[in-house]
Design an enzyme around this catalytic site. Structure first.
Site: not given
Length: 331
Positions: A116-118, A140, A144
């Site tokens: 994810t970009d997060e 979260y 990741k």
């Protein structure tokens, strides 16, 4: 190819499974069928569904028998849930990834981590490239980011054949009603309050789930081992503008917008530079957010009450929604 798709009964994973089955690949799905994974998402497809968790070595060994590659979509994904209780995120996203990578190494097959970009954190201007450091802001995204680093370490340490695909905010059919677009769509359709975090000025870049799925396949088929590839959308939108567009598409009223307390550690803006993947495989997003993408998604939720209604009728969902937004959903 013969693929093991972990989390293939979930939102993004099932879109990938639909595409690969249509392309003629042989697909086996490993999915725990938790609240966001459903048999219905792969119903009617010629796939072998194995029910199990990716952190369970026995289930992974059984599911991985004879495959050419492992693609991992399986994850706990919702930031709000991670803030309330991060344990499941560490277990699935970190320990589960380790278990899968070890199995891929044992079998000598390619491993693709869906990320994810997060993991990059927030960026005020410009866009993240794959060279940016990982600076996650939530439990979260931290889980990741840890998984990404574990995957890359497997390549550096063992020479393992691994690739990472990092996507921007996804939308489309079959997304569990906890993310922005399905929550706003269902509340708007049913005349309820639209809970907007803070001022609603957070910026996201939107990518249709089918475009993310095709980008992941591009990374699987063409990606250089040990590399990460950004799979970003083309439309940068302010959250409140997305809500207003949903209001227009559903005939709701702007009076339904209710600003609620902002999320803890809320990232202001995400943006991905996807030029590396475009140069590698000629990948481009095809679904335009403004020209049919959002509208078709809103219509899908309106026409598929049979799909989402059982999910939101549970006591667990209602309690979760109240904890996050301080109110009950209208749907």
């Amino acid at each position: 190819m013969k693929l093991l798709v972990c989390g293939g009964a979930g939102f993004i994973g099932s879109a990938f499974v639909h595409q690969r089955v249509a392309a003629g690949d042989e697909v086996r799905v490993l999915d725990a069928l938790t609240y966001a994974g459903r048999r219905e998402n792969v119903e009617g497809l010629d796939v072998d569904l194995v029910v199990g968790r990716i952190e369970d070595p026995g289930a992974v060994e059984q599911a991985a028998a004879g495959v050419d590659a492992i693609v991992n979509f399986a994850a706990e994904t919702h930031v709000d849930r991670s803030i309330l209780d991060a344990q499941a995120f560490v277990t699935t996203n970190a320990v589960g990834t380790y278990t899968l990578v070890e199995e891929a190494r044992r079998r000598g097959v390619r491993y693709v981590q869906v990320s994810t970009d997060e993991v990059y954190g927030s960026i005020r201007e410009g866009a993240f490239t794959e060279e940016h450091p990982l600076e996650p802001s939530s439990p979260y995204s931290a889980s990741k980011a840890g998984a990404d680093l574990m995957v890359l370490a497997a390549h550096i340490t063992y020479g393992q054949d691994v690739v990472i695909a990092r996507g921007s905010n996804c939308y489309g059919p079959r997304q569990f009603p906890e993310k922005l677009i399905p929550v706003m769509t269902l509340n708007a359709i049913h005349g309820g309050p639209l809970p907007v975090y803070g001022q609603g000025d957070q910026v996201r870049t939107w990518l249709h789930v089918d475009d993310f799925a095709s980008g992941i396949h591009a990374a699987l088929a063409h990606g250089e081992s040990g590399q990460a590839y950004n799979v970003g959308g083309a439309k940068e939108k302010i959250n409140l503008d997305v809500v207003r567009r949903i209001i227009a598409l559903t005939g709701a009223s702007e009076d339904q917008v209710k600003h609620v307390e902002d999320r803890l550690g809320h990232d202001f803006r995400y943006a991905l530079d996807s030029s590396k993947l475009r140069a590698l495989a000629g990948w481009e997003p095809r679904m335009d957010f403004d020209e049919g993408g959002l509208e078709s998604t809103v219509h899908w939720y309106r026409d598929h009450e049979w799909w989402w209604k059982p999910l939101v009728a549970t006591d667990e969902y209602r309690a979760y929604y109240r904890r996050v937004y301080g109110q009950d959903p209208a749907f």
